[in-house]
Motif scaffolding. Sequence first.
Motif, mmCIF file in Angstrom:
data_model
loop_
_atom_site.group_PDB
_atom_site.id
_atom_site.type_symbol
_atom_site.label_atom_id
_atom_site.label_comp_id
_atom_site.label_asym_id
_atom_site.label_seq_id
_atom_site.Cartn_x
_atom_site.Cartn_y
_atom_site.Cartn_z
ATOM 1 N N PRO A 153 0.819 -1.216 0.000
ATOM 2 C CA PRO A 153 0.000 0.000 0.000
ATOM 3 C C PRO A 153 0.853 1.266 0.000
ATOM 4 C CG PRO A 153 -0.895 -1.598 1.529
ATOM 5 C CD PRO A 153 0.422 -2.159 1.067
ATOM 6 N N GLY A 154 0.511 2.182 -0.887
ATOM 7 C CA GLY A 154 1.217 3.452 -0.958
ATOM 8 C C GLY A 154 2.409 3.469 -1.892
ATOM 9 N N GLN A 155 2.828 2.301 -2.383
ATOM 10 C CA GLN A 155 3.980 2.248 -3.295
ATOM 11 C C GLN A 155 3.482 2.100 -4.723
ATOM 12 O OE1 GLN A 155 7.391 -0.156 -2.132
ATOM 13 N NE2 GLN A 155 7.594 -0.902 -4.225
ATOM 14 N N GLN A 156 4.129 2.798 -5.651
ATOM 15 C CA GLN A 156 3.668 2.807 -7.038
ATOM 16 C C GLN A 156 4.671 2.228 -8.022
ATOM 17 O OE1 GLN A 156 2.788 7.065 -7.353
ATOM 18 N NE2 GLN A 156 0.615 6.583 -7.373
ATOM 19 N N ALA A 157 5.858 1.820 -7.567
ATOM 20 C CA ALA A 157 6.894 1.379 -8.495
ATOM 21 C C ALA A 157 7.530 0.067 -8.046
ATOM 22 C CB ALA A 157 7.973 2.461 -8.633
ATOM 23 N N THR A 158 7.958 -0.719 -9.031
ATOM 24 C CA THR A 158 8.713 -1.938 -8.771
ATOM 25 C C THR A 158 9.976 -1.921 -9.626
ATOM 26 O OG1 THR A 158 7.645 -3.234 -10.522
ATOM 27 C CG2 THR A 158 6.607 -3.261 -8.338
ATOM 28 N N VAL A 159 11.084 -2.375 -9.063
ATOM 29 C CA VAL A 159 12.313 -2.575 -9.831
ATOM 30 C C VAL A 159 12.293 -4.005 -10.344
ATOM 31 C CG1 VAL A 159 14.835 -2.661 -9.760
ATOM 32 C CG2 VAL A 159 13.611 -0.894 -8.479
ATOM 33 N N TRP A 160 12.252 -4.172 -11.668
ATOM 34 C CA TRP A 160 12.150 -5.517 -12.226
ATOM 35 C C TRP A 160 13.474 -6.040 -12.759
ATOM 36 C CZ3 TRP A 160 13.319 -5.355 -17.412
ATOM 37 C CH2 TRP A 160 13.096 -4.132 -18.075
ATOM 38 N N HIS A 161 14.475 -5.155 -12.860
ATOM 39 C CA HIS A 161 15.806 -5.625 -13.264
ATOM 40 C C HIS A 161 16.854 -4.627 -12.795
ATOM 41 C CE1 HIS A 161 18.451 -8.230 -15.642
ATOM 42 N NE2 HIS A 161 19.136 -7.132 -15.924
ATOM 43 N N SER A 162 17.946 -5.148 -12.271
ATOM 44 C CA SER A 162 19.061 -4.309 -11.845
ATOM 45 C C SER A 162 20.362 -5.018 -12.198
ATOM 46 C CB SER A 162 18.987 -4.051 -10.330
ATOM 47 O OG SER A 162 20.098 -3.282 -9.901
ATOM 48 N N ASP A 163 21.211 -4.317 -12.939
ATOM 49 C CA ASP A 163 22.465 -4.910 -13.379
ATOM 50 C C ASP A 163 23.496 -3.802 -13.521
ATOM 51 O OD1 ASP A 163 24.275 -6.777 -14.237
ATOM 52 O OD2 ASP A 163 23.092 -7.490 -15.931
ATOM 53 N N THR A 164 24.727 -4.176 -13.797
ATOM 54 C CA THR A 164 25.776 -3.181 -13.982
ATOM 55 C C THR A 164 25.426 -2.259 -15.140
ATOM 56 O OG1 THR A 164 27.432 -4.762 -13.190
ATOM 57 C CG2 THR A 164 28.236 -2.836 -14.409
ATOM 58 N N GLY A 165 25.279 -0.980 -14.842
ATOM 59 C CA GLY A 165 24.978 -0.003 -15.879
ATOM 60 C C GLY A 165 23.536 0.053 -16.316
ATOM 61 N N TYR A 166 22.645 -0.651 -15.604
ATOM 62 C CA TYR A 166 21.239 -0.649 -16.036
ATOM 63 C C TYR A 166 20.305 -0.894 -14.857
ATOM 64 C CZ TYR A 166 16.856 -1.991 -18.238
ATOM 65 O OH TYR A 166 15.543 -2.060 -18.594
ATOM 66 N N GLY A 168 15.938 -1.217 -14.486
ATOM 67 C CA GLY A 168 14.614 -1.162 -15.092
ATOM 68 C C GLY A 168 13.554 -1.141 -14.017
ATOM 69 N N LEU A 169 12.663 -0.159 -14.068
ATOM 70 C CA LEU A 169 11.577 -0.109 -13.092
ATOM 71 C C LEU A 169 10.278 0.291 -13.767
ATOM 72 C CD1 LEU A 169 10.726 3.035 -12.065
ATOM 73 C CD2 LEU A 169 13.022 2.922 -11.141
ATOM 74 N N ASP A 170 9.186 -0.155 -13.172
ATOM 75 C CA ASP A 170 7.856 0.151 -13.673
ATOM 76 C C ASP A 170 7.092 0.968 -12.640
ATOM 77 O OD1 ASP A 170 8.193 -1.262 -16.029
ATOM 78 O OD2 ASP A 170 7.347 -3.114 -15.222
ATOM 79 N N THR A 171 6.382 1.994 -13.107
ATOM 80 C CA THR A 171 5.490 2.755 -12.242
ATOM 81 C C THR A 171 4.060 2.462 -12.665
ATOM 82 O OG1 THR A 171 5.704 4.687 -13.711
ATOM 83 C CG2 THR A 171 7.134 4.598 -11.778
ATOM 84 N N TYR A 172 3.206 2.140 -11.676
ATOM 85 C CA TYR A 172 1.850 1.665 -11.948
ATOM 86 C C TYR A 172 0.799 2.721 -11.637
ATOM 87 C CZ TYR A 172 3.390 -3.189 -12.531
ATOM 88 O OH TYR A 172 3.977 -4.344 -12.991
ATOM 89 N N ASP A 173 -0.192 2.789 -12.496
ATOM 90 C CA ASP A 173 -1.429 3.524 -12.252
ATOM 91 C C ASP A 173 -2.532 2.469 -12.234
ATOM 92 O OD1 ASP A 173 -3.817 4.906 -12.384
ATOM 93 O OD2 ASP A 173 -3.187 6.279 -13.974
ATOM 94 N N VAL A 179 0.916 1.273 -16.936
ATOM 95 C CA VAL A 179 2.250 1.177 -16.352
ATOM 96 C C VAL A 179 3.216 1.878 -17.307
ATOM 97 C CG1 VAL A 179 2.639 -1.086 -17.418
ATOM 98 C CG2 VAL A 179 4.014 -0.402 -15.464
ATOM 99 N N VAL A 180 4.185 2.552 -16.741
ATOM 100 C CA VAL A 180 5.250 3.158 -17.540
ATOM 101 C C VAL A 180 6.549 2.447 -17.191
ATOM 102 C CG1 VAL A 180 6.544 5.248 -18.108
ATOM 103 C CG2 VAL A 180 4.085 5.392 -17.641
ATOM 104 N N SER A 181 7.209 1.890 -18.204
ATOM 105 C CA SER A 181 8.502 1.239 -18.008
ATOM 106 C C SER A 181 9.612 2.271 -18.175
ATOM 107 C CB SER A 181 8.692 0.101 -19.009
ATOM 108 O OG SER A 181 7.815 -0.968 -18.729
ATOM 109 N N HIS A 182 10.498 2.318 -17.170
ATOM 110 C CA HIS A 182 11.628 3.239 -17.193
ATOM 111 C C HIS A 182 12.915 2.421 -17.316
ATOM 112 C CE1 HIS A 182 8.354 5.210 -15.023
ATOM 113 N NE2 HIS A 182 8.909 6.380 -15.261
ATOM 114 N N HIS A 183 13.729 2.779 -18.294
ATOM 115 C CA HIS A 183 14.995 2.078 -18.531
ATOM 116 C C HIS A 183 16.134 3.079 -18.326
ATOM 117 C CE1 HIS A 183 12.778 -1.271 -20.510
ATOM 118 N NE2 HIS A 183 11.963 -0.284 -20.871
ATOM 119 N N PHE A 184 16.878 2.912 -17.245
ATOM 120 C CA PHE A 184 18.001 3.795 -16.932
ATOM 121 C C PHE A 184 19.306 3.092 -17.315
ATOM 122 C CE2 PHE A 184 14.655 5.027 -13.987
ATOM 123 C CZ PHE A 184 14.694 6.411 -14.029
ATOM 124 N N ARG A 185 20.098 3.757 -18.144
ATOM 125 C CA ARG A 185 21.424 3.241 -18.515
ATOM 126 C C ARG A 185 22.465 4.271 -18.116
ATOM 127 N NH1 ARG A 185 17.852 1.327 -22.332
ATOM 128 N NH2 ARG A 185 18.008 -0.920 -22.748
#
Length: 247
Positions: A153-166, A168-173, A179-185
């Motif tokens: 409750p109260g959380q809107q995002a999940t980290v679905w992948h974490s690796d060196t230099g990357y 990936g997290l999703d924010t849910y409505d 859902v919006v997928s965010h890819h950080f490199r």
Amino acid sequence: MRQEEIWDADAARRYDTPGSGMFAPEVLEPAVERLAELAGDGRALEFAIGTGRVALPLAERGVPVTGVELSPPMIDRLRTKADEATIPVIVGDMATATAPGKYTLVYLVFNTISNLLTQAEQVACFRNAARHLTPGGRFVIELWVPELRKLPPGQQATVWHSDTGYIGLDTYDVLRQHVVSHHFRFDDSRRAQLFRSPHRYIWPAELDLMAQLAGFELESRHADWAGADFTAESRSHVSVYRIPAGR
């Protein structure tokens, strides 16, 4: 942003990762093997063909493949690998675009049906697939399972992948089922690159109802292309729908 704005030239360039990621042999080969089996001696139509990740090796297996694709930069990149005679592509939306002829197989891979952001568009995609299929033909969808159980409750995002230099997290409505997928490199510098894509997530049961509305029956569902059992813990599924042969 509109989908055609998201999948621009930069996104098309970054999409191709030969030999790794979604292009790794252990990821790609089981998908191609299964799709070739389902196509049989007929033709295949790929909705959202992209840069040809699946279509090219499937065509090399002897299956005639036609594609539908909304993004001209994706098509341009595909054209560096195969010409129009080898893999014809119709420019358009997978929910409405029409390809010539009939097919024994229509397929959508790598969660792409979720790029359609309304339930009505997703149902239209099923109906569009049905229009292109011969009696007994199949529509195959590869899709992830929403990870809402990870959201306290109260959380809107999940980290679905974490690796060196990357990361990936999703924010849910959850109200709009978006859902919006965010890819950080990133590297050792202070700068990071962000790529975002919006989706409408679909539960397997809702997907089955969409299929029924378009005249399909669920033939099989597995956790992956190799045929692993689909369970309550599966993070994705490959679902095969079939038009009854008598229709």
